[in-house]
Design a protein around this motif. Sequence first.
Motif, mmCIF file in Angstrom:
data_model
loop_
_atom_site.group_PDB
_atom_site.id
_atom_site.type_symbol
_atom_site.label_atom_id
_atom_site.label_comp_id
_atom_site.label_asym_id
_atom_site.label_seq_id
_atom_site.Cartn_x
_atom_site.Cartn_y
_atom_site.Cartn_z
ATOM 1 N N ARG A 90 22.683 53.934 40.987
ATOM 2 C CA ARG A 90 21.379 53.551 40.437
ATOM 3 C C ARG A 90 21.470 53.300 38.938
ATOM 4 O O ARG A 90 20.869 52.355 38.408
ATOM 5 C CB ARG A 90 20.351 54.656 40.708
ATOM 6 C CG ARG A 90 19.789 54.670 42.107
ATOM 7 C CD ARG A 90 18.469 55.438 42.163
ATOM 8 N NE ARG A 90 18.518 56.709 41.464
ATOM 9 C CZ ARG A 90 18.915 57.850 42.029
ATOM 10 N NH1 ARG A 90 19.308 57.857 43.291
ATOM 11 N NH2 ARG A 90 18.923 58.963 41.332
ATOM 12 N N THR A 117 31.946 56.478 41.048
ATOM 13 C CA THR A 117 31.254 55.672 42.064
ATOM 14 C C THR A 117 31.831 55.905 43.457
ATOM 15 O O THR A 117 31.747 55.047 44.330
ATOM 16 C CB THR A 117 31.322 54.171 41.717
ATOM 17 O OG1 THR A 117 32.689 53.785 41.503
ATOM 18 C CG2 THR A 117 30.502 53.874 40.474
ATOM 19 N N ALA A 167 28.490 51.708 49.207
ATOM 20 C CA ALA A 167 27.035 51.820 49.254
ATOM 21 C C ALA A 167 26.513 51.557 50.656
ATOM 22 O O ALA A 167 25.549 52.187 51.108
ATOM 23 C CB ALA A 167 26.409 50.849 48.259
ATOM 24 N N ALA A 180 26.840 54.583 52.630
ATOM 25 C CA ALA A 180 25.824 55.563 52.237
ATOM 26 C C ALA A 180 24.431 55.162 52.691
ATOM 27 O O ALA A 180 23.505 55.976 52.625
ATOM 28 C CB ALA A 180 25.832 55.734 50.721
ATOM 29 N N GLU A 181 24.257 53.918 53.177
ATOM 30 C CA GLU A 181 22.925 53.420 53.514
ATOM 31 C C GLU A 181 22.292 54.212 54.648
ATOM 32 O O GLU A 181 21.061 54.300 54.764
ATOM 33 C CB GLU A 181 23.003 51.943 53.904
ATOM 34 C CG GLU A 181 21.649 51.288 54.099
ATOM 35 C CD GLU A 181 21.767 49.813 54.454
ATOM 36 O OE1 GLU A 181 20.741 49.120 54.382
ATOM 37 O OE2 GLU A 181 22.865 49.363 54.805
ATOM 38 N N PRO A 214 25.058 58.088 44.635
ATOM 39 C CA PRO A 214 23.769 57.388 44.510
ATOM 40 C C PRO A 214 23.208 57.413 43.088
ATOM 41 O O PRO A 214 22.661 56.413 42.616
ATOM 42 C CB PRO A 214 22.859 58.142 45.487
ATOM 43 C CG PRO A 214 23.804 58.751 46.482
ATOM 44 C CD PRO A 214 25.010 59.119 45.695
ATOM 45 N N TRP A 228 18.004 51.169 46.708
ATOM 46 C CA TRP A 228 18.546 50.288 45.681
ATOM 47 C C TRP A 228 19.624 49.346 46.207
ATOM 48 O O TRP A 228 20.139 48.503 45.477
ATOM 49 C CB TRP A 228 19.119 51.111 44.530
ATOM 50 C CG TRP A 228 19.895 52.332 44.957
ATOM 51 C CD1 TRP A 228 19.449 53.613 45.015
ATOM 52 C CD2 TRP A 228 21.272 52.365 45.392
ATOM 53 N NE1 TRP A 228 20.441 54.463 45.452
ATOM 54 C CE2 TRP A 228 21.573 53.713 45.692
ATOM 55 C CE3 TRP A 228 22.260 51.404 45.561
ATOM 56 C CZ2 TRP A 228 22.820 54.123 46.160
ATOM 57 C CZ3 TRP A 228 23.506 51.795 46.023
ATOM 58 C CH2 TRP A 228 23.782 53.140 46.323
ATOM 59 N N VAL A 284 19.123 54.268 51.087
ATOM 60 C CA VAL A 284 19.287 53.967 49.665
ATOM 61 C C VAL A 284 18.463 52.727 49.344
ATOM 62 O O VAL A 284 18.874 51.605 49.616
ATOM 63 C CB VAL A 284 20.780 53.772 49.291
ATOM 64 C CG1 VAL A 284 21.495 55.095 49.198
ATOM 65 C CG2 VAL A 284 21.495 52.878 50.296
#
Length: 450
Positions: A87, A58, A110, A113-114, A83, A120, A118
């Motif tokens: 998910r 992760t 996360a 990474a947005e 990602p 999710w 993303v």
Amino acid sequence: VILITGGPGRGKTALMDAFARRAMEAHPHLLVAGGNCNAYSDVGDPYLPFRDAMAMLTGDVEAKWDAGAITREHAQRLWAAFPLVARALIDHGPHLLDVLVPGEALLSRATIAEQAGVPWLPRLREQINRRRTGSDDVDQSYLFQQVTGVLRTVTQEQPLLLILDDVQWADIASVSLLFHLGRRLAGAHSRVLIACAYRPEEVAVDLPSTLGQAQDGTGSGQGERHSLARVLSEFKRMFGNVWIDLGQAGRTEGRRFTDALLDAEPNRLAGGFRATLYHRTEGHPLFTVELLRAMKERGDLRKDEDGCWIEASALDWEVLPARVEAVIEERIDRLDPELQQTLTVASVEGEAFTAQVVAQVQGMAERPLLHRLSQDLERRHRLVREQEEVQTGRGRLSRYGFRHAMYQDYVYSRLSPGERRLLHRDVAAALESLHDGQLDEMAVQLAHHF
């Protein structure tokens, strides 16, 4: 599943690391993640190796990269797969948050990474908030199913190599999860390889029954079988021979390793030195590396004017390097007092010793002593090996030898001068008795001991 076994310093970790590097070079989409078990946390740190592995999958790779534990390319490959794994966690493993994967740390990565978009992320925030307010009580089998679902989903996109090191120290929950994954992920379409390394002599030792209850509940107080031993038996039944035993490396491999290590630097070390080095270490990686390093540090080996390693005028082969002594000490101290005494008497006779001599000195019957040598010291603890039987006028004598000369050196070195004197006398008397009528053949040995 593949299982790599061998004592400390045998090269299990180095082998798995080299395999992982070559596998990643050969397979551009392969994901490699791993975790280590800890001798000191044990049952107090559940799922430790799997938490480490899930952290890598992760995207929690910066610390390992900074420490040099993984390469830049390895870190980038795991980060690129983040990602996909996130998910899979949302869809198939929501209850793994804060059990195997810290939710807040995952959300933080996360969020970073947005910027790549993303969709999710809102679902991840929702699940983390739900975990904060909901109950943490989830059946273990349900957690195992979720781990299986996550890994199966990930490996539909990218194959996975999962490396678990020092599993002889794994907590019971981790051992149970390993068994579950071994059963559920096996199959013709599986793209997961779980490589586990462990020390067989530690798994072979029964654990103390701290609650005074035997495994069958009868309260006999006997030690319980190591939890990993039961799983290994099942894996053997399911998969067959999936073991690589580094402790069984033959003479050719050991000598080749010794020569290769010496020749990694320019040297003029002759065949006699190489043969003695191999005899002392039998190609054991840790013993060989540490003995060479110690000899260089104290000047037993030095460089000549051309920069080549050469032997000093006098060599001291008896001094044990600190790391080697620590490894041997840990193995010897694990034995019960009777087995330690057996090795002590054996070390006085020499690197090779006679079972009947040890029995006579210890005042033991021959049959139970042979059983303890063959079953405990040879098969379980791998400290000695049976060599041959010798016919004498008094019957057949069983000859054994220490697996490494350094084992014998260490045990013998722990004796005081007075203890050595008395034991040499007792060993000489036993040899004289057992070889009655053939003393000419024993003259040198008897002279040494007397």
